[in-house]
Design an enzyme around this catalytic site. Structure first.
Site, mmCIF file in Angstrom:
data_model
loop_
_atom_site.group_PDB
_atom_site.id
_atom_site.type_symbol
_atom_site.label_atom_id
_atom_site.label_comp_id
_atom_site.label_asym_id
_atom_site.label_seq_id
_atom_site.Cartn_x
_atom_site.Cartn_y
_atom_site.Cartn_z
ATOM 1 N N ARG A 10 0.815 -1.159 0.011
ATOM 2 C CA ARG A 10 -0.093 -0.022 -0.076
ATOM 3 C C ARG A 10 0.795 1.316 -0.028
ATOM 4 O O ARG A 10 0.399 2.246 0.010
ATOM 5 C CB ARG A 10 -0.945 0.251 1.291
ATOM 6 C CG ARG A 10 -2.112 -1.132 0.857
ATOM 7 C CD ARG A 10 -3.403 -0.909 1.925
ATOM 8 N NE ARG A 10 -4.202 -1.589 1.557
ATOM 9 C CZ ARG A 10 -5.285 -1.976 2.256
ATOM 10 N NH1 ARG A 10 -5.238 -1.611 3.615
ATOM 11 N NH2 ARG A 10 -6.279 -2.672 1.952
ATOM 12 N N GLY A 72 -13.545 0.644 -0.317
ATOM 13 C CA GLY A 72 -12.278 0.630 -0.542
ATOM 14 C C GLY A 72 -11.423 0.405 0.789
ATOM 15 O O GLY A 72 -11.862 -0.448 1.636
ATOM 16 N N CYS A 73 -9.941 0.849 0.932
ATOM 17 C CA CYS A 73 -9.261 0.451 1.924
ATOM 18 C C CYS A 73 -9.962 1.094 3.208
ATOM 19 O O CYS A 73 -10.251 2.042 3.392
ATOM 20 C CB CYS A 73 -7.721 1.191 1.891
ATOM 21 S SG CYS A 73 -6.725 0.953 3.387
ATOM 22 N N PHE A 74 -10.055 -0.155 4.180
ATOM 23 C CA PHE A 74 -10.843 0.352 5.449
ATOM 24 C C PHE A 74 -10.017 1.402 6.456
ATOM 25 O O PHE A 74 -10.445 1.734 7.169
ATOM 26 C CB PHE A 74 -11.283 -0.882 6.200
ATOM 27 C CG PHE A 74 -10.164 -1.838 6.298
ATOM 28 C CD1 PHE A 74 -8.969 -1.800 6.401
ATOM 29 C CD2 PHE A 74 -10.585 -3.435 6.219
ATOM 30 C CE1 PHE A 74 -7.771 -2.675 6.499
ATOM 31 C CE2 PHE A 74 -9.670 -4.374 6.684
ATOM 32 C CZ PHE A 74 -8.261 -4.060 6.509
#
Length: 248
Positions: A10, A72-74
């Site tokens: 990420r 999306g990304c939490f």
């Protein structure tokens, strides 16, 4: 090693240090305009259909309600809702798949049916489900990106709502229709309304990640702008101190 590998996947190019200073300065100054992020904020109307508000002394008041969203990304979605007044707890986790596949490495393959999600516990006398949806659709993510959000691609990053009651399903469906009719976005909304198959909390190292890692390049570029936009667009419900899953 798992955590290191996750961070590497990420990691974004670190133009983020300068951007982060500007974003943090904006937070401090209390800006009144949305700032740029990989998923830009959009000003949208509040939902016409919403929960009936509860007075503090009404029957059922004091009972926490639950909402589950995937955007999306939490890390960023959790961070946004941790700054919403009336929210009592936000947990990063997985929804849409089975319990035995709810692990970060397996979900990351995109083959489990899970989406990175957040479970939001909230006080309905302070904030409504419709207001949470308005924040979700305006600053927490981009509902026009199909099976991705910003730099993250795959069905595990899809835009989805997992209603926990029939009323929530009705409100969510009506709001998507409303936003589509007002043409608030430059593209169709692709948010899915899915059945509630259970929510499974993510690993401890994911919880409160934005608050604990505000200088991480991914957070600086993709997620801190969301907090700035929340404060600018929803000042009446923004809270400075995040409600955390764990003690720092």
């Amino acid at each position: 090693m798992k955590l290191i590998a996750m961070l590497q996947r990420r990691m974004r190019p670190t133009t983020g240090k300068i951007a982060g200073l500007a974003i943090l300065a904006a937070l401090t100054a209390g800006i009144a305009q949305p700032v740029l992020s990989s998923e830009p904020a959009v000003k949208i109307p509040a939902p016409v259909a919403d929960e009936k508000p509860l007075a503090s002394g009404a029957s059922g008041a004091g009972r926490t309600q639950t909402a589950v969203f995937a955007g999306g990304c939490f890390w960023g979605v959790q961070g946004v809702f941790e700054h919403v007044r009336g929210v009592t707890r936000v947990t990063s986790g997985y929804a849409g798949g089975a319990a035995n596949t709810a692990q970060y490495e397996r979900v990351g393959t995109g083959s489990t049916g899970h989406a990175e999600s957040v479970e939001i516990r909230y006080d309905p006398t302070q904030v409504s489900y419709g207001k949470l949806l308005q924040i979700f659709f305006s600053v927490a993510h981009n509902p026009t990106q199909l099976n991705y959000q910003g730099p993250d691609h795959g069905t595990q990053y899809r835009s989805a709502i997992f209603p926990t009651t029939p009323e929530q399903r009705t409100i969510a469906q009506a709001y998507i229709t409303q936003l589509g009719s007002t043409k608030s976005y430059g593209a169709p909304i692709v948010t899915r309304i899915e059945d509630d198959k259970g929510f499974y909390a993510a690993e401890d190292y994911h919880q409160d990640f934005l608050v604990k890692n505000p200088r991480h390049p991914y957070i600086v570029i993709n997620d801190l702008p969301k907090i700035v936009n929340l404060k600018a667009m929803f000042p009446e419900i923004y809270r400075e101190d995040a409600v955390l899953v764990s003690k720092r």
